[in-house]
Design a protein around this motif. Sequence first.
Motif, mmCIF file in Angstrom:
data_model
loop_
_atom_site.group_PDB
_atom_site.id
_atom_site.type_symbol
_atom_site.label_atom_id
_atom_site.label_comp_id
_atom_site.label_asym_id
_atom_site.label_seq_id
_atom_site.Cartn_x
_atom_site.Cartn_y
_atom_site.Cartn_z
ATOM 1 N N SER A 174 0.844 -1.191 0.000
ATOM 2 C CA SER A 174 0.000 0.000 0.000
ATOM 3 C C SER A 174 0.881 1.243 0.000
ATOM 4 O O SER A 174 1.839 1.330 0.763
ATOM 5 N N ALA A 175 0.566 2.195 -0.869
ATOM 6 C CA ALA A 175 1.292 3.475 -0.894
ATOM 7 C C ALA A 175 0.632 4.384 0.135
ATOM 8 O O ALA A 175 -0.400 4.988 -0.112
ATOM 9 N N GLU A 176 1.238 4.450 1.318
ATOM 10 C CA GLU A 176 0.645 5.162 2.443
ATOM 11 C C GLU A 176 1.188 6.582 2.557
ATOM 12 O O GLU A 176 2.325 6.841 2.133
ATOM 13 N N ASP A 177 0.403 7.446 3.160
ATOM 14 C CA ASP A 177 0.823 8.834 3.358
ATOM 15 C C ASP A 177 2.196 8.896 4.027
ATOM 16 O O ASP A 177 2.472 8.145 4.967
ATOM 17 N N ALA A 178 3.049 9.769 3.522
ATOM 18 C CA ALA A 178 4.395 10.032 4.060
ATOM 19 C C ALA A 178 5.421 8.960 3.703
ATOM 20 O O ALA A 178 6.596 9.092 4.030
#
Length: 208
Positions: free
Chosen positions: A109-113
């Motif tokens: 998953s491309a997560e925030d930050a």
Amino acid sequence: MILETFPVGPLACNCTIVGDEETGEAMVVDPGDNIPHILARLMDLRLTLKQIVVTHAHIDHVGGAVKLKRATGAPILLNQNDLPLLKMMDTQAAWLSVPTPEVAEPDQSAEDAMVVGLAAYPATVLHTPGHTQGSICLHFAEQRLLLAGDTLFAGSIGRTDLPGGDGRQILRSLHDRLLTLEDATRVIPGHGPETTIGEERAGNPFLR
Ligand SMILES: [Zn+2]
């Protein structure tokens, strides 16, 4: 830095190749379609694909990701909040009257930050929900470059009338995450011509 953006597929999604001429490594953002062309460009530029990042799970952005992964072995990153959209690929294909492309759960998953991209050209993931729940932008701070997906366009913003869209939320994302970037930041949107944060701050009617 090698930076190439070209439109792919019937909706002309902007696909971007970021490459490092020193290491010969590349990332591809939004391989929606035309995988043979993307592979040919990588070969011409003598780049080995290390990572596929998808800004959101609309068919025109994610449609070729599995094909590209199969051809290169590169992992796919997509924010997990777009998994429901990924699972609706039959419905999305019907919207466009095109065959359903093969899709698969992302490798990560491309997560925030989160920092993605290449060692020499890292990009920070900005989670900017509104166009879809899992929409992200990629910010290359050093280069003052933003790959904006369908969150921000030159003179417009992403539509919010499709499943997972939210008009208030996209405005919050735009004001809190994108308009806080420097005016000089170059913006490559998910469709259409590039722009800058400064131009959009001054002239985009949706941001008043
Ligand atoms: Zn979209």
